[in-house]
Design a protein around this motif. Structure first.
Motif, PDB file in Angstrom:
ATOM      1  N   MET A  23     -77.238 -71.309 -30.324  1.00 39.20           N
ATOM      2  CA  MET A  23     -76.537 -72.319 -31.136  1.00 39.20           C
ATOM      3  C   MET A  23     -77.287 -73.640 -31.090  1.00 39.20           C
ATOM      4  N   THR A  24     -77.388 -74.297 -32.228  1.00 40.48           N
ATOM      5  CA  THR A  24     -77.915 -75.658 -32.260  1.00 40.48           C
ATOM      6  C   THR A  24     -76.875 -76.539 -32.938  1.00 40.48           C
ATOM      7  N   SER A  25     -76.554 -77.664 -32.298  1.00 39.60           N
ATOM      8  CA  SER A  25     -75.608 -78.613 -32.894  1.00 39.60           C
ATOM      9  C   SER A  25     -76.204 -79.996 -32.827  1.00 39.60           C
ATOM     10  N   SER A  26     -76.027 -80.742 -33.897  1.00 38.95           N
ATOM     11  CA  SER A  26     -76.570 -82.101 -33.914  1.00 38.95           C
ATOM     12  C   SER A  26     -75.649 -83.000 -34.719  1.00 38.95           C
ATOM     13  N   ARG A  27     -75.443 -84.232 -34.227  1.00 33.66           N
ATOM     14  CA  ARG A  27     -74.731 -85.187 -35.071  1.00 33.66           C
ATOM     15  C   ARG A  27     -75.690 -86.273 -35.553  1.00 33.66           C
ATOM     16  N   ILE A  28     -76.978 -85.949 -35.510  1.00 33.87           N
ATOM     17  CA  ILE A  28     -77.974 -86.855 -36.083  1.00 33.87           C
ATOM     18  C   ILE A  28     -78.708 -86.054 -37.159  1.00 33.87           C
ATOM     19  N   ALA A  29     -78.105 -85.988 -38.322  1.00 28.01           N
ATOM     20  CA  ALA A  29     -78.731 -85.229 -39.402  1.00 28.01           C
ATOM     21  C   ALA A  29     -78.484 -85.973 -40.697  1.00 28.01           C
ATOM     22  N   ARG A  30     -79.356 -85.748 -41.673  1.00 25.80           N
ATOM     23  CA  ARG A  30     -79.125 -86.410 -42.950  1.00 25.80           C
ATOM     24  C   ARG A  30     -78.012 -85.688 -43.713  1.00 25.80           C
ATOM     25  N   ASP A  31     -78.096 -84.364 -43.693  1.00 25.51           N
ATOM     26  CA  ASP A  31     -77.120 -83.585 -44.449  1.00 25.51           C
ATOM     27  C   ASP A  31     -76.373 -82.644 -43.519  1.00 25.51           C
ATOM     28  N   LYS A  32     -75.185 -82.276 -43.943  1.00 25.87           N
ATOM     29  CA  LYS A  32     -74.421 -81.285 -43.164  1.00 25.87           C
ATOM     30  C   LYS A  32     -75.044 -79.904 -43.344  1.00 25.87           C
ATOM     31  N   VAL A  33     -75.138 -79.161 -42.256  1.00 28.60           N
ATOM     32  CA  VAL A  33     -75.587 -77.764 -42.308  1.00 28.60           C
ATOM     33  C   VAL A  33     -74.636 -76.964 -41.423  1.00 28.60           C
ATOM     34  N   ARG A  34     -74.142 -75.852 -41.927  1.00 25.39           N
ATOM     35  CA  ARG A  34     -73.314 -74.976 -41.081  1.00 25.39           C
ATOM     36  C   ARG A  34     -73.676 -73.539 -41.409  1.00 25.39           C
ATOM     37  N   LYS A  35     -74.686 -73.041 -40.699  1.00 17.54           N
ATOM     38  CA  LYS A  35     -75.179 -71.694 -41.019  1.00 17.54           C
ATOM     39  C   LYS A  35     -74.967 -70.754 -39.852  1.00 17.54           C
ATOM     40  N   PHE A  36     -74.615 -69.551 -40.180  1.00 16.68           N
ATOM     41  CA  PHE A  36     -74.303 -68.543 -39.168  1.00 16.68           C
ATOM     42  C   PHE A  36     -75.012 -67.255 -39.569  1.00 16.68           C
ATOM     43  N   ARG A  37     -75.725 -66.650 -38.609  1.00 18.74           N
ATOM     44  CA  ARG A  37     -76.374 -65.361 -38.890  1.00 18.74           C
ATOM     45  C   ARG A  37     -76.015 -64.400 -37.780  1.00 18.74           C
ATOM     46  N   MET A  38     -75.642 -63.206 -38.149  1.00 17.08           N
ATOM     47  CA  MET A  38     -75.260 -62.220 -37.139  1.00 17.08           C
ATOM     48  C   MET A  38     -75.969 -60.897 -37.413  1.00 17.08           C
ATOM     49  N   PHE A  39     -76.577 -60.348 -36.359  1.00 15.42           N
ATOM     50  CA  PHE A  39     -77.331 -59.102 -36.496  1.00 15.42           C
ATOM     51  C   PHE A  39     -76.706 -58.048 -35.583  1.00 15.42           C
ATOM     52  N   GLN A  40     -76.511 -56.873 -36.099  1.00 18.67           N
ATOM     53  CA  GLN A  40     -76.135 -55.751 -35.225  1.00 18.67           C
ATOM     54  C   GLN A  40     -76.756 -54.501 -35.813  1.00 18.67           C
ATOM     55  N   LYS A  41     -76.647 -53.394 -35.099  1.00 18.93           N
ATOM     56  CA  LYS A  41     -77.274 -52.161 -35.566  1.00 18.93           C
ATOM     57  C   LYS A  41     -76.846 -51.909 -37.011  1.00 18.93           C
ATOM     58  N   ASP A  42     -77.812 -51.856 -37.886  1.00 19.23           N
ATOM     59  CA  ASP A  42     -77.590 -51.522 -39.297  1.00 19.23           C
ATOM     60  C   ASP A  42     -76.801 -52.558 -40.103  1.00 19.23           C
ATOM     61  N   LEU A  43     -76.685 -53.769 -39.587  1.00 13.89           N
ATOM     62  CA  LEU A  43     -75.931 -54.793 -40.324  1.00 13.89           C
ATOM     63  C   LEU A  43     -76.512 -56.186 -40.065  1.00 13.89           C
ATOM     64  N   TYR A  44     -76.662 -56.947 -41.146  1.00 11.51           N
ATOM     65  CA  TYR A  44     -77.093 -58.352 -41.027  1.00 11.51           C
ATOM     66  C   TYR A  44     -76.158 -59.169 -41.916  1.00 11.51           C
ATOM     67  N   VAL A  45     -75.520 -60.188 -41.317  1.00  9.84           N
ATOM     68  CA  VAL A  45     -74.583 -61.020 -42.076  1.00  9.84           C
ATOM     69  C   VAL A  45     -75.052 -62.462 -42.006  1.00  9.84           C
ATOM     70  N   THR A  46     -75.076 -63.124 -43.135  1.00 12.15           N
ATOM     71  CA  THR A  46     -75.392 -64.545 -43.120  1.00 12.15           C
ATOM     72  C   THR A  46     -74.260 -65.295 -43.824  1.00 12.15           C
ATOM     73  N   ILE A  47     -73.825 -66.384 -43.185  1.00 11.65           N
ATOM     74  CA  ILE A  47     -72.707 -67.159 -43.734  1.00 11.65           C
ATOM     75  C   ILE A  47     -73.113 -68.618 -43.837  1.00 11.65           C
ATOM     76  N   ASP A  48     -72.855 -69.202 -45.003  1.00 11.30           N
ATOM     77  CA  ASP A  48     -72.979 -70.644 -45.143  1.00 11.30           C
ATOM     78  C   ASP A  48     -71.547 -71.171 -45.214  1.00 11.30           C
ATOM     79  N   PHE A  49     -71.079 -71.772 -44.108  1.00 13.59           N
ATOM     80  CA  PHE A  49     -69.681 -72.209 -44.044  1.00 13.59           C
ATOM     81  C   PHE A  49     -69.403 -73.331 -45.037  1.00 13.59           C
ATOM     82  N   LEU A  50     -70.413 -74.120 -45.343  1.00 14.38           N
ATOM     83  CA  LEU A  50     -70.189 -75.231 -46.269  1.00 14.38           C
ATOM     84  C   LEU A  50     -70.026 -74.729 -47.693  1.00 14.38           C
ATOM     85  N   LEU A  51     -70.893 -73.785 -48.071  1.00 12.89           N
ATOM     86  CA  LEU A  51     -70.810 -73.254 -49.438  1.00 12.89           C
ATOM     87  C   LEU A  51     -69.715 -72.192 -49.557  1.00 12.89           C
ATOM     88  N   GLY A  52     -69.209 -71.713 -48.397  1.00 12.62           N
ATOM     89  CA  GLY A  52     -68.250 -70.613 -48.429  1.00 12.62           C
ATOM     90  C   GLY A  52     -68.921 -69.362 -48.958  1.00 12.62           C
TER      91      GLY A  52
END
Ligand code: NAD
Length: 329
Positions: free
Chosen positions: A212-241
Motif C-alpha cells: 500500500m502507498t498513501s500520500s497526502r502530498i499529491a496534486r491529484d487524487k488517486v485511488r487505485k486497487f489491483r488484486m491478483f489471484q490464481k486465474d484472476l486479475y481485478v483492477t479498481i479505480d475507486f474514484l472513477l467507480g
C-alpha cells in the motif's frame, strides 16, 4: 427505545458531519433528534440548513437519542463515544475508531457491557466498485493499492496511515482470510509534523502479500486497487467507480469474446482470458452506511464494519505507523 424508528443524532458537524446530517434527516427509518458541535456557529448553521435542532449541550443530545453518529476529529472519538456508550446509546464512529488500540478496546468492552452497537465509518467497504468482487471465490495472492490526495488541514490530527491508509488496510483485512505474519513500512514527513507519505507491505500467514502507498502530498487524487489471484486479475479505480476483471477460463469453458494467451509453460497450450467491465450501481456509500447503522439498531441487519473490524484496522495501522517512526529515527 422505539426500535422501529430509532432517534438518531450527530455529534461533530464539520466537513463530513454535515453530510451525516443531510442523509439522516432524509432517512424515513429513523427520527432525526438533532445535532451538537462544540462550535456554536457551526452547529447553528448546519441545524438551520437542514431544519433541525442544535442542542446546546452534548449531554442533552445524548439523552434524546437512541443512536449517535460521532463525526468529531479522531482525537476526541474515544471520549465522546465513551460518554454515549455509558449512556446506553448505539454509536456510529467515523474512521479511525479511535487514536489508540487501548481506547478501542475500552470502547468495545463498554459496548458489550451496555449491550450497544459500535459501527465504524470505513466507507470504502461500501464502495460500489468493490461489489463485483462478491461474485468471485476470493483468494488473493497479491494486492497493490495507491491512495493519494492533495494536502488539506482536515485529518492531519492523525498521521497519513490513520487518515488514508487505514481505508485500504480495512479493505485488505476484509478480503484476506488469514492473520498478519509480518509488516514492513517506511515513510516521510513533508508538510505536517507527522508522516505524510507512507508505504507498507503486509505479508499474511497464508502467503498473501499486500502493498500500500498513501500520500497526502499529491496534486491529484488517486485511488487505485489491483488484486491478483490464481486465474484472476481485478483492477479498481475507486474514484472513477470503474472495476475491470480479467478472468482465465477453465479448460472446458468457452467464451466467444475470450482472447488467447501465448503458449504457457506447464499448460501445454495457451489459455483463454475474458475481460469484464461489470456495471457499477451508483449509490452513496455514506448513505448506505447510515442505512446499515439504523437497520442494525432495529435488529434487521448487523454492521458491515463493526467495532472489532475497526479495531483490527487500527491495530495494523498503528503497527505500520510505529515501524515508520522507528525507520525515520
Ligand atoms: P472537521 O474538522 O471538518 O469537523 C469536525 C467537527 O467536530 C468540527 O465542526 C468541530 O467543531 C467538531 N468538534 C470538535 N471537537 C468536538 C467535541 N468534543 N464535541 C463536538 N464537536 C466537536 O473534520 P471532518 O473532516 O469532518 O472529520 C471528522 C471525522 O470524520 C474524523 O474522524 C475523520 O477521520 C473522519 N473522516 C472520515 C472520512 C471517510 O472517508 N470515512 C472522510 C473524512 C473524515
Amino acid at each position: 427505545m422505539n426500535n422501529n424508528f430509532p432517534k438518531i443524532g450527530v455529534i461533530g458537524v464539520g466537513h463530513l458531519g454535515r453530510h451525516h446530517v443531510k442523509h439522516l434527516t432524509k432517512n424515513t427509518e429513523c427520527l432525526f433528534a438533532g445535532l451538537y458541535d462544540i462550535n456554536n456557529d457551526r452547529r447553528n448553521a448546519v441545524a438551520e440548513e437542514y431544519g433541525t435542532s442544535a442542542f446546546g449541550s452534548i449531554d442533552k443530545l445524548i439523552e434524546n437519542c437512541d443512536g449517535i453518529s460521532i463525526v468529531t476529529p479522531t482525537k476526541v472519538h474515544a471520549q465522546v463515544a465513551e460518554q454515549c456508550i455509558r449512556a446506553g446509546k448505539h454509536v456510529f464512529i467515523e474512521k479511525p475508531i479511535t487514536k489508540t488500540v487501548a481506547d478501542a478496546d475500552r470502547l468495545l468492552q463498554l459496548a458489550e457491557e451496555n449491550n450497544v452497537i459500535i459501527q465504524v465509518g470505513h466507507i470504502e467497504r461500501l464502495n460500489p466498485a468493490l461489489m463485483p468482487l462478491k461474485d468471485f471465490n476470493l483468494n488473493p495472492k497479491y494486492i497493490e493499492v495507491q491512495r493519494l490526495a492533495p494536502y488539506t488541514d482536515r485529518g492531519t490530527d492523525v498521521p497519513v496511515v490513520l487518515d488514508l491508509m487505514i481505508h485500504d488496510i480495512d479493505i485488505i483485512l476484509s478480503l484476506v482470510n488469514s492473520p498478519v505474519k509480518n509488516i514492513r513500512a517506511s515513510g516521510v514527513s513533508i508538510l505536517s509534523d507527522s508522516v505524510d507519505i507512507a508505504n507498507a507491505r503486509i505479508r499474511f500467514e497464508n502467503g498473501t502479500v499486500a502493498s500500500m502507498t498513501s500520500s497526502r502530498i499529491a496534486r491529484d487524487k488517486v485511488r487505485k486497487f489491483r488484486m491478483f489471484q490464481k486465474d484472476l486479475y481485478v483492477t479498481i479505480d475507486f474514484l472513477l467507480g470503474l472495476t475491470e476483471i480479467y478472468r482465465v477460463l477453465d479448460k472446458n469453458e468457452e467464451d466467444p469474446d475470450a482472447i488467447q494467451t501465448a503458449p504457457l509453460d506447464g499448460y501445454g497450450s495457451s489459455r483463454k482470458i475474458v475481460y469484464e467491465k461489470p456495471e457499477i450501481n451508483k449509490m452513496d456509500a455514506l448513505e448506505m452506511e447510515l442505512v446499515n447503522f439504523i437497520a442494525s439498531i432495529q435488529g434487521k441487519e448487523t454492521p458491515i464494519v463493526d467495532g472489532y473490524a475497526g479495531r483490527e484496522a487500527l491495530d495494523v495501522a498503528i503497527k505500520i505507523h510505529d515501524m515508520i517512526l522507528e525507520d525515520i529515527h
